[in-house]
Design an enzyme around this catalytic site. Sequence first.
Site, PDB file in Angstrom:
ATOM      1  CG  HIS A   1      16.099 -12.827  13.707  1.00 59.47           C
ATOM      2  ND1 HIS A   1      16.867 -13.064  14.822  1.00 59.47           N
ATOM      3  CD2 HIS A   1      16.951 -12.741  12.664  1.00 59.47           C
ATOM      4  CE1 HIS A   1      18.141 -13.104  14.468  1.00 59.47           C
ATOM      5  NE2 HIS A   1      18.221 -12.916  13.160  1.00 59.47           N
ATOM      6  CG  ASN A   2      10.614 -11.046  13.280  1.00 57.11           C
ATOM      7  OD1 ASN A   2      11.415 -10.428  12.587  1.00 57.11           O
ATOM      8  ND2 ASN A   2      10.528 -10.862  14.594  1.00 57.11           N
TER       9      ASN A   2
ATOM     10  CB  THR B   1       2.511   3.976   4.789  1.00 60.30           C
ATOM     11  OG1 THR B   1       1.325   3.267   5.199  1.00 60.30           O
ATOM     12  CG2 THR B   1       2.190   5.449   4.557  1.00 60.30           C
TER      13      THR B   1
ATOM     14  N   GLY C   1      -1.060   0.431   6.800  1.00 60.45           N
ATOM     15  CA  GLY C   1      -2.458  -0.007   6.852  1.00 60.45           C
ATOM     16  C   GLY C   1      -2.619  -1.459   6.451  1.00 60.45           C
TER      17      GLY C   1
ATOM     18  CB  CYS D   1      -1.016  -0.010   1.148  1.00 60.30           C
ATOM     19  SG  CYS D   1      -0.354   0.269   2.805  1.00 60.30           S
TER      20      CYS D   1
HETATM   21  C1  RB5 Z   1      -3.966   5.296   0.269  1.00 60.02           C
HETATM   22  O1  RB5 Z   1      -3.930   6.598  -0.165  1.00 60.02           O
HETATM   23  C2  RB5 Z   1      -3.109   5.128   1.524  1.00 60.02           C
HETATM   24  O2  RB5 Z   1      -3.726   5.713   2.613  1.00 60.02           O
HETATM   25  C3  RB5 Z   1      -2.834   3.678   1.786  1.00 60.02           C
HETATM   26  O3  RB5 Z   1      -2.222   3.128   0.657  1.00 60.02           O
HETATM   27  C4  RB5 Z   1      -1.907   3.309   2.929  1.00 60.02           C
HETATM   28  O4  RB5 Z   1      -0.750   4.087   2.903  1.00 60.02           O
HETATM   29  C5  RB5 Z   1      -2.474   3.171   4.252  1.00 60.02           C
HETATM   30  O5  RB5 Z   1      -1.796   2.730   5.197  1.00 60.02           O
END
Ligand code: RB5
Length: 111
Positions: free
Chosen positions: A97-98, A66, A69, A64
């Site tokens: 390790h995990n 970041t 999420g 995603c």
């Molecule tokens: C989407 O815009 C973004 O919020 C999602 O990809 C992610 O980064 C959420 O954790």
Amino acid sequence: MKTIVLGSDHAGIMLKEQIKSYLLEEGYFILDKGCYTSESCDYPDIAELVCREINSDTKGILVCGTGIGISISANRFKGVRAALCHDVKTAEQARKHNDANVLAIGARHIN
Ligand code: RB5
């Protein structure tokens, strides 16, 4: 042939496609659970589709924006150990390790 399940939201689709091409060249069997267009979608839905396929023989990669999420969503599923990794070192450590079985990547935060 080893199976890898892939999934991303709209923010991760380009990286997912690059990963898919690479893994296919490397001889992996790929199960792509979407998304399939750059239209906005909800990462928990994709995480669920991928996590339902994870078992002792099948690992997953989720992308995603970041990686946060989609990794939080993935870790709600029994038997899933998703690790948000930023480089080769953290990915290696997550396996060794995990015992991570799902790699989460933030497409907007890695080069
Ligand atoms: C989407 O815009 C973004 O919020 C999602 O990809 C992610 O980064 C959420 O954790």
